[in-house]
Design an enzyme around this catalytic site. Structure first.
Site, PDB file in Angstrom:
ATOM      1  N   PRO A   1       0.822  -1.223   0.000  1.00  0.00           N
ATOM      2  CA  PRO A   1       0.000   0.000   0.000  1.00  0.00           C
ATOM      3  C   PRO A   1       0.855   1.272   0.000  1.00  0.00           C
ATOM      4  O   PRO A   1       0.350   2.353  -0.303  1.00  0.00           O
ATOM      5  CB  PRO A   1      -0.801  -0.104   1.306  1.00  0.00           C
ATOM      6  CG  PRO A   1      -0.730  -1.528   1.714  1.00  0.00           C
ATOM      7  CD  PRO A   1       0.556  -2.065   1.169  1.00  0.00           C
TER       8      PRO A   1
ATOM      9  N   ARG B   1      -2.086  -7.431 -21.212  1.00  0.00           N
ATOM     10  CA  ARG B   1      -2.922  -7.045 -22.357  1.00  0.00           C
ATOM     11  C   ARG B   1      -2.310  -5.920 -23.184  1.00  0.00           C
ATOM     12  O   ARG B   1      -2.840  -5.583 -24.245  1.00  0.00           O
ATOM     13  CB  ARG B   1      -4.354  -6.734 -21.905  1.00  0.00           C
ATOM     14  CG  ARG B   1      -4.483  -5.631 -20.918  1.00  0.00           C
ATOM     15  CD  ARG B   1      -5.881  -5.594 -20.313  1.00  0.00           C
ATOM     16  NE  ARG B   1      -6.907  -5.301 -21.302  1.00  0.00           N
ATOM     17  CZ  ARG B   1      -7.049  -4.144 -21.933  1.00  0.00           C
ATOM     18  NH1 ARG B   1      -6.207  -3.171 -21.698  1.00  0.00           N
ATOM     19  NH2 ARG B   1      -8.006  -3.966 -22.813  1.00  0.00           N
TER      20      ARG B   1
HETATM   21  C1  4GN Z   1      -0.553  -4.495  -1.729  1.00  0.00           C
HETATM   22  C2  4GN Z   1      -0.251  -5.414  -0.726  1.00  0.00           C
HETATM   23  C3  4GN Z   1      -2.408  -3.794  -0.453  1.00  0.00           C
HETATM   24  C4  4GN Z   1      -1.632  -3.672  -1.572  1.00  0.00           C
HETATM   25  C5  4GN Z   1      -1.066  -5.470   0.383  1.00  0.00           C
HETATM   26  C6  4GN Z   1      -1.975  -2.642  -2.595  1.00  0.00           C
HETATM   27  C7  4GN Z   1       0.293  -7.077   1.617  1.00  0.00           C
HETATM   28  N1  4GN Z   1      -2.137  -4.666   0.497  1.00  0.00           N
HETATM   29  N2  4GN Z   1      -2.810  -1.684  -2.251  1.00  0.00           N
HETATM   30  N3  4GN Z   1      -0.858  -6.307   1.425  1.00  0.00           N
HETATM   31  O1  4GN Z   1      -1.466  -2.706  -3.691  1.00  0.00           O
HETATM   32  C8  4GN Z   1       2.115  -5.873   4.412  1.00  0.00           C
HETATM   33  C9  4GN Z   1       2.949  -6.952   3.819  1.00  0.00           C
HETATM   34  C10 4GN Z   1       0.968  -5.665   3.519  1.00  0.00           C
HETATM   35  C11 4GN Z   1       2.548  -7.119   2.436  1.00  0.00           C
HETATM   36  C12 4GN Z   1       1.366  -6.279   2.195  1.00  0.00           C
END
Ligand code: 4GN
Length: 252
Positions: free
Chosen positions: A88, A153
């Site tokens: 995130p 794509r």
């Molecule tokens: C990516 C990973 C959200 C996203 C995630 C995103 C796994 N959450 N918004 N969660 O692209 C801490 C370790 C959270 C990996 C991560």
């Protein structure tokens, strides 16, 4: 394009690999997707990939050694690839970023779990961090699949001849125009007459104008830094004029 995914849940990717356009692109060798289990790089007999956080606190952190070994293994096999961590905290993923990533020969997508990965791995072994949106997932796998789908794509050949990514919403900078198929009348609503006319010029113009109206109503922000044709601007001025006339009539 070669996608390598580092994950402790490689089986999550089987759905993506089997079906649809991504599956076909793999069959036709336009892309490859190789999930690699980070656990295979753990050295102890329990194949441990997580540990307790220094400083205390809840949850677990992904141990650096198996993660680092997995990344080095992937990089050795694909030295030109870009290594991306899904988090995130990353750069927001959008069509422009997808386009940019499609230019690499390979992408190594690192998927974390638990409370996160050891900071030293992120610092030294990751080129860039990506986020697919402002929300938290339980792991990076679904985010990695979103990236694989959107980038795949854009690779020449993957969409086949029936569709061109050039004409997508976000490539034209506008939202998609409405689509219709048979029947001509459905539950009392008819397909717009112009689409049945066979007049390709009129159809193109109707679609462009429908896209413009939709974008103004749903995502006006997209029109702020998008090149518009003089035809677009004339159409919008005409709309503006019509709206103005209606308002004035009601204020008399
Ligand atoms: C990516 C990973 C959200 C996203 C995630 C995103 C796994 N959450 N918004 N969660 O692209 C801490 C370790 C959270 C990996 C991560």
């Amino acid at each position: 394009m070669k996608f390598t995914v580092l994950t402790i849940f490689p089986e999550m990717f089987s759905a993506l690999l089997r079906g649809g356009i991504v599956g076909r692109a793999i069959e036709h060798q336009h892309i490859s997707v190789e999930p690699i289990n980070i656990r295979d790089f753990a050295k102890d007999r329990h194949r441990t990939v997580d540990d307790r956080p220094y400083g205390g606190g809840c949850g677990m952190v992904m141990k650096p050694e198996p993660m680092a070994e997995a990344i080095r293994h992937a990089r050795k096999k694909d030295p030109e690839a870009c290594t991306l961590l899904l988090t995130p905290q990353g750069q927001l993923f959008n069509q422009r970023v997808a386009q940019e990533l499609a230019g690499y020969p390979g992408l190594i997508l690192v998927c974390g779990r638990y409370e996160g990965i050891d900071e030293r791995v992120r610092e030294h072994l990751v080129d860039n961090e990506l986020s697919i949106g402002d929300y938290v997932l339980t792991g990076g796998e679904l985010a990695a699949m979103v990236v694989i789908d959107a980038v795949s794509r854009l690779i020449p050949g993957t969409l086949g001849s029936e569709h061109s990514a050039q004409e997508d919403s976000f490539s034209t900078g506008l939202l998609e125009y409405p689509q219709y198929t048979r029947p001509r009348s459905f539950e009392g609503t008819n397909v717009p007459e112009v689409l049945l006319s066979g007049d390709h010029g009129a159809i193109r113009q109707w679609r462009r104008q429908a896209s413009l109206v939709r974008t103004v109503l749903k995502r006006p922000d997209l029109l702020m830094d998008q090149p518009l044709t003089t035809g677009d601007l004339e159409f919008m001025k005409k709309l503006q004029q019509d709206i103005k006339t209606i308002i004035e009539k009601h204020c008399e």
